[in-house]
Design a protein around this motif. Structure first.
Motif, PDB file in Angstrom:
ATOM      1  N   ASN A  39      12.510   5.716  -3.497  1.00  0.00           N
ATOM      2  CA  ASN A  39      11.767   4.552  -3.965  1.00  0.00           C
ATOM      3  C   ASN A  39      10.253   4.759  -3.868  1.00  0.00           C
ATOM      4  N   GLN A  40       9.838   5.855  -3.223  1.00  0.00           N
ATOM      5  CA  GLN A  40       8.416   6.198  -3.168  1.00  0.00           C
ATOM      6  C   GLN A  40       8.081   7.342  -4.118  1.00  0.00           C
ATOM      7  N   LEU A  41       9.103   8.174  -4.436  1.00  0.00           N
ATOM      8  CA  LEU A  41       8.854   9.344  -5.268  1.00  0.00           C
ATOM      9  C   LEU A  41       8.461   8.970  -6.690  1.00  0.00           C
ATOM     10  N   ASP A  42       9.192   8.062  -7.295  1.00  0.00           N
ATOM     11  CA  ASP A  42       8.893   7.711  -8.687  1.00  0.00           C
ATOM     12  C   ASP A  42       7.496   7.105  -8.839  1.00  0.00           C
ATOM     13  N   PRO A  43       7.091   6.122  -8.000  1.00  0.00           N
ATOM     14  CA  PRO A  43       5.714   5.611  -8.126  1.00  0.00           C
ATOM     15  C   PRO A  43       4.664   6.704  -7.919  1.00  0.00           C
ATOM     16  N   LEU A  44       4.941   7.642  -6.994  1.00  0.00           N
ATOM     17  CA  LEU A  44       3.987   8.720  -6.747  1.00  0.00           C
ATOM     18  C   LEU A  44       3.841   9.616  -7.972  1.00  0.00           C
ATOM     19  N   LEU A  45       4.980  10.037  -8.553  1.00  0.00           N
ATOM     20  CA  LEU A  45       4.933  10.918  -9.725  1.00  0.00           C
ATOM     21  C   LEU A  45       4.408  10.192 -10.955  1.00  0.00           C
ATOM     22  N   SER A  46       4.625   8.879 -10.995  1.00  0.00           N
ATOM     23  CA  SER A  46       4.140   8.088 -12.140  1.00  0.00           C
ATOM     24  C   SER A  46       2.626   7.909 -12.106  1.00  0.00           C
ATOM     25  N   SER A  47       2.021   8.182 -10.973  1.00  0.00           N
ATOM     26  CA  SER A  47       0.574   7.984 -10.833  1.00  0.00           C
ATOM     27  C   SER A  47      -0.218   9.266 -11.029  1.00  0.00           C
ATOM     28  N   GLN A  48       0.457  10.382 -11.350  1.00  0.00           N
ATOM     29  CA  GLN A  48      -0.250  11.654 -11.452  1.00  0.00           C
ATOM     30  C   GLN A  48       0.297  12.477 -12.617  1.00  0.00           C
ATOM     31  N   GLY A  49      -0.405  13.546 -12.951  1.00  0.00           N
ATOM     32  CA  GLY A  49       0.056  14.488 -13.974  1.00  0.00           C
ATOM     33  C   GLY A  49       0.375  13.819 -15.298  1.00  0.00           C
ATOM     34  N   ASP A  50       1.590  14.090 -15.814  1.00  0.00           N
ATOM     35  CA  ASP A  50       1.986  13.510 -17.099  1.00  0.00           C
ATOM     36  C   ASP A  50       2.438  12.064 -16.972  1.00  0.00           C
ATOM     37  N   ARG A  51       2.478  11.560 -15.726  1.00  0.00           N
ATOM     38  CA  ARG A  51       2.816  10.159 -15.428  1.00  0.00           C
ATOM     39  C   ARG A  51       4.202   9.758 -15.928  1.00  0.00           C
ATOM     40  N   LYS A  52       5.113  10.717 -16.035  1.00  0.00           N
ATOM     41  CA  LYS A  52       6.472  10.411 -16.459  1.00  0.00           C
ATOM     42  C   LYS A  52       7.346   9.919 -15.315  1.00  0.00           C
ATOM     43  N   ALA A 112       0.832  -1.203   0.000  1.00  0.00           N
ATOM     44  CA  ALA A 112       0.000   0.000   0.000  1.00  0.00           C
ATOM     45  C   ALA A 112       0.868   1.254   0.000  1.00  0.00           C
ATOM     46  N   SER A 113       0.464   2.257  -0.759  1.00  0.00           N
ATOM     47  CA  SER A 113       1.209   3.509  -0.822  1.00  0.00           C
ATOM     48  C   SER A 113       0.741   4.454   0.273  1.00  0.00           C
ATOM     49  N   PRO A 114       1.676   5.037   1.034  1.00  0.00           N
ATOM     50  CA  PRO A 114       1.275   5.999   2.063  1.00  0.00           C
ATOM     51  C   PRO A 114       0.832   7.333   1.475  1.00  0.00           C
ATOM     52  N   PHE A 115       1.009   7.502   0.149  1.00  0.00           N
ATOM     53  CA  PHE A 115       0.700   8.783  -0.489  1.00  0.00           C
ATOM     54  C   PHE A 115      -0.499   8.698  -1.430  1.00  0.00           C
ATOM     55  N   GLU A 116      -1.320   7.696  -1.223  1.00  0.00           N
ATOM     56  CA  GLU A 116      -2.460   7.481  -2.115  1.00  0.00           C
ATOM     57  C   GLU A 116      -3.405   8.679  -2.146  1.00  0.00           C
ATOM     58  N   ASP A 117      -3.511   9.394  -1.036  1.00  0.00           N
ATOM     59  CA  ASP A 117      -4.462  10.505  -0.945  1.00  0.00           C
ATOM     60  C   ASP A 117      -3.817  11.860  -1.218  1.00  0.00           C
ATOM     61  N   TYR A 118      -2.597  11.865  -1.782  1.00  0.00           N
ATOM     62  CA  TYR A 118      -1.868  13.118  -1.965  1.00  0.00           C
ATOM     63  C   TYR A 118      -1.466  13.331  -3.430  1.00  0.00           C
ATOM     64  N   VAL A 119      -1.275  14.598  -3.768  1.00  0.00           N
ATOM     65  CA  VAL A 119      -0.734  14.986  -5.068  1.00  0.00           C
ATOM     66  C   VAL A 119       0.578  15.720  -4.806  1.00  0.00           C
ATOM     67  N   ALA A 120       1.627  15.322  -5.513  1.00  0.00           N
ATOM     68  CA  ALA A 120       2.960  15.879  -5.274  1.00  0.00           C
ATOM     69  C   ALA A 120       3.235  17.069  -6.180  1.00  0.00           C
ATOM     70  N   SER A 121       3.985  18.027  -5.635  1.00  0.00           N
ATOM     71  CA  SER A 121       4.467  19.160  -6.427  1.00  0.00           C
ATOM     72  C   SER A 121       5.754  19.675  -5.794  1.00  0.00           C
ATOM     73  N   VAL A 122       6.467  20.542  -6.521  1.00  0.00           N
ATOM     74  CA  VAL A 122       7.719  21.102  -6.015  1.00  0.00           C
ATOM     75  C   VAL A 122       7.394  22.183  -4.985  1.00  0.00           C
ATOM     76  N   PRO A 123       7.963  22.106  -3.789  1.00  0.00           N
ATOM     77  CA  PRO A 123       7.627  23.077  -2.742  1.00  0.00           C
ATOM     78  C   PRO A 123       8.338  24.413  -2.944  1.00  0.00           C
ATOM     79  N   SER A 124       8.014  25.360  -2.085  1.00  0.00           N
ATOM     80  CA  SER A 124       8.652  26.670  -2.114  1.00  0.00           C
ATOM     81  C   SER A 124       9.977  26.613  -1.366  1.00  0.00           C
ATOM     82  N   GLY A 125      11.012  27.180  -1.955  1.00  0.00           N
ATOM     83  CA  GLY A 125      12.317  27.190  -1.312  1.00  0.00           C
ATOM     84  C   GLY A 125      13.247  28.154  -2.023  1.00  0.00           C
ATOM     85  N   GLU A 126      14.520  28.073  -1.680  1.00  0.00           N
ATOM     86  CA  GLU A 126      15.526  28.969  -2.235  1.00  0.00           C
ATOM     87  C   GLU A 126      16.634  28.139  -2.867  1.00  0.00           C
ATOM     88  N   VAL A 127      17.091  28.554  -4.041  1.00  0.00           N
ATOM     89  CA  VAL A 127      18.201  27.900  -4.726  1.00  0.00           C
ATOM     90  C   VAL A 127      19.342  28.904  -4.809  1.00  0.00           C
TER      91      VAL A 127
END
Length: 711
Positions: A419-432, A165-180
């Motif tokens: 190992n959780q980020l790729d499955p999460l991003l693959s399940s949303q948006g452009d699914r890349k 089971a994915s702990p992020f099933e109920d979430y949508v991922a995006s890049v947060p606010s920060g400083e580079v």
């Protein structure tokens, strides 16, 4: 062993966890119905008299064999236990009996029967029985909610792991606010801070910070039998990690006092140890006079280990018949320990504003502390993670914004493991999935796991119902597709970077969690792998083997780049300048050490180093706050040290000698110290020029290297 820290004497600590903490899964098991009767087949032997086994409330106990019998008669919660005789129970201490009772009562399905079942008769292995019972009591009192809470959570988390089971099933991922921020650029994007600006803002708060160093591990993965804090960061100065961190804190104190903040400035340092490292950490401090820090500046808190689990049923793993295997619980314990010891309350009363959390074997992180602190102040972050550019698919966690699909109050910014980020991003948006953007890197910043916390919000969160106990996870390595047996025992773990879950719980949408991404070459080169593992990684194409030798090389490289930016003429320090030494790519040179006492900011380096040149084969050590160096011409080895109170101007110095060389050691050679063997090379100090000034005063050193005292 006892260690005196100024007026107070602090003995080695053991955790006594608060048992009132509310954890999501513990409640269900603490209120579980106890079966009225459980019958195991009895041994027919008359010599082994079996008695009813009574479950007693936690904290209770039975004083004697007679008490056992009378209590059982009055009890309605009698459980028949085939494996424990009256005589065996009478051997145990009160706390040992209670711990054993609690374990048996909890173990309805018999998953722990290998721990308490089939004990031999009294008189056989009695010391082992008592030792086991005492260990169970220790484990019961060292974990919030006791051993039953640990095992119940383990069973639930292992069931989740087995289901996939994915702990992020109920979430949508995006890049947060920060400083580079880049060390060598004005700013990374319009409106952003430059490195110099961020450092200067950080300097405004340096007198009001505190440090926490997470150091619970031994150097076994590096091939080193001692504590990792005792490892030498380089073989030019031979200064260990702990000394480097202490020297950096002392340099911050100096700058704080120079800016008129606190006088004197004493920045506190807390070190979290474990049972493996506690005594040796204390010894390292006392043997080295606390590396020049005041003894009462440093406090040590010690975490306990947790039981290891042998299978998907959370069966306790045993070292032998009478000893439960234990493993580190993870650096997430640090938050509760700071709460439990009242340390954060003390810091708040002292008017401190930020806490800086560091890991043990990444010496380059000190370059990122001030700019990250500056970003925290500028942007009002409650939690700010030091990050690095991350390659897509790289085995490193990423700071990620997770927006809850139905409840905005559950949204948060947190580290997501690779190992959780790729499955999460693959399940949303452009699914890349986890792919690079036009920079060539992942848009999600790589977590270097060093953190700056704003103190008031941190303290407020610690005083919440969880009291700093972060959510746990389990990461079993399964033997096969049945996902029931493990390749090796696992355990529950917790990570300090999961603190946003507590922030979100206590502060909701008020919580401001961000990141500061800095150059990788400047801030990140941890030593974590053995030389042999590093060689295999290099053969597989890795450019970051994570060995002691690669970390040392990167230390030289970042100092070289700093001086080059300050205007010194230095040969190419790029990857093309690397050579293979003992199978690891390392810098060809020059090898430069700029000690924290000399300079810790970009502005300081630019002010203290003017012009000059250094050849590739050169070695340079600069140590002393009062040094300024102009037009140095170096071809060889040079050591410059000036004590506190010495103001030294060096102008036009020319040094040429045979220098120092790095030489590979033979694998067959004997008597080689571990600190050398884990690198695969040693240093041959053939010839060098040393300028060592210890008497306070004002000095000038010219072309010849002669030291002239002016005042």
């Amino acid at each position: 062993m006892k260690l005196s820290f100024g007026a107070a004497s602090i003995a080695p600590l053991s955790i006594s966890w608060c048992t009132t903490i509310l954890l999501p899964l513990s409640t269900a098991f603490s209120s579980a119905v106890v079966p009225q009767k459980r019958i195991h087949q009895r041994d027919k032997s008359e010599s082994c008299r079996r008695i009813p086994f009574l479950f007693t409330p936690r904290g209770g106990g039975l004083e004697s064999s007679d008490d056992l019998g009378s209590s059982l008669k009055a009890s309605n919660s009698v459980v028949i236990l085939e494996s424990v005789s009256r005589e065996n129970l009478s051997l145990l201490s009160e706390r040992g009996r209670v711990a054993l009772e609690n374990l048996v009562d909890f173990d309805v399905d018999g998953h722990q029967s290998h721990v308490y079942g089939d004990w031999p008769d009294a008189g056989t292995e009695d010391n082992g029985k008592c030792a086991l019972a005492e260990q169970l009591a220790d484990l019961d009192t060292s974990y919030p909610g006791g051993l039953r809470a640990y095992l119940s959570k383990s069973q639930a988390l292992l069931a989740e792991a087995a289901s996939g089971a994915s702990p992020f099933e109920d979430y949508v991922a995006s890049v947060p606010s920060g400083e580079v921020i880049s060390y060598e650029a004005e700013s990374s994007f319009p409106g952003g801070l430059s490195f110099l600006e961020a450092e200067n803002i950080g300097l405004s708060s340096i007198g009001d910070v505190a440090f926490v160093l997470v150091a619970g591990g031994l150097g076994e993965r590096l091939g080193f039998s001692g504590i990792k804090l005792g490892l030498e960061t380089n073989i030019m100065t031979n200064r260990c990690f702990l000394e480097v961190y202490c020297n950096y804190i002392k340099a911050m104190q100096r700058m704080s006092e120079a800016r008129g903040h606190r006088s004197p400035t004493n920045i506190p340092l807390v070190i979290m140890t474990s049972g493996d490292t506690d005594a040796r950490t204390r010894e390292l401090l006392t043997d080295n006079n606390y590396f020049g820090m005041a003894p009462d500046q440093i406090r040590i808190v010690c975490q306990d280990k947790v039981p290891a689990l042998k299978n998907a049923n959370a069966g306790l793993s045993m070292v032998n018949r009478w000893k439960v295997e234990t493993k580190p619980h993870g650096h997430g314990d640090v938050h509760h320990l700071l709460f439990r010891e009242g340390i954060v309350d003390e810091w708040e009363k002292e008017g401190r504003t930020h806490i800086i959390f560091l890991q043990d074997t990444n010496a380059l992180v000190i370059n990122g502390i001030l700019p990250t602190l500056g970003v925290s102040v500028k942007r009002g972050f409650h939690m700010n993670s030091i990050c690095i550019p991350r390659l897509a698919g790289e085995a490193a966690g990423a700071i990620t914004r997770l927006d809850h699909k139905t409840d905005p109050e559950k949204s948060l910014v947190i580290n997501v493991e690779y190992n959780q980020l790729d499955p999460l991003l693959s399940s949303q948006g452009d699914r890349k999935g986890d792919v690079a953007d036009n920079t060539g890197y992942s848009p999600y910043p790589g977590n270097a796991n060093n953190i700056v916390f704003e103190l008031s919000s941190y303290g407020r969160t610690l005083r919440g119902e969880d009291q700093g106990v972060v959510d746990e996870f389990v990461n079993p390595k399964y033997k096969d597709s049945s996902r029931t047996e493990f390749k090796k025992p696992t355990r529950l773990e917790c990570m300090m970077q999961d603190f946003p879950k507590l922030l979100q719980k206590e502060m909701g949408s008020e919580a401001k969690v961000g990141f500061t991404t800095l150059d990788r070459w400047l801030t990140f080169s941890p030593a974590k792998n053995s030389l042999e593992s590093g060689i295999e990684a290099v053969k597989s194409g890795s450019t970051a083997p994570g060995t002691m030798s690669s970390a040392e090389s990167d230390k030289y490289i970042q100092n070289t780049r700093k001086l080059k930016m300050a205007g010194m003429i230095i040969p190419d320090e790029s990857e093309d300048n690397l050579i293979s030494l003992a199978g690891i790519p390392v810098t060809r040179g020059p090898r430069i050490i700029l000690c924290p006492s000399f300079a810790i900011t970009q502005q300081e380096i630019a002010a203290k180093f003017k012009g000059g040149s250094v050849t590739t084969r050169s070695n340079l050590i600069v140590d002393g706050e009062g040094l300024t160096i102009k037009n140095l011409v170096l071809d060889g080895a040079l050591v410059i040290r000036a004590a506190h109170g010495c103001k030294v101007e060096i102008d036009g110095l020319e040094v040429s000698n045979k220098g120092w060389t790095f030489e590979e050691t033979s694998k067959e050679a004997t008597g080689i110290p571990e600190t050398v063997r884990i690198r695969g090379y040693t240093m041959n100090r053939i010839e060098s020029k040393e300028i060592i000034i210890t008497e306070p005063g004002k000095y000038f050193v010219g072309k010849s290297g002669e030291v002239n005292k002016i005042i």
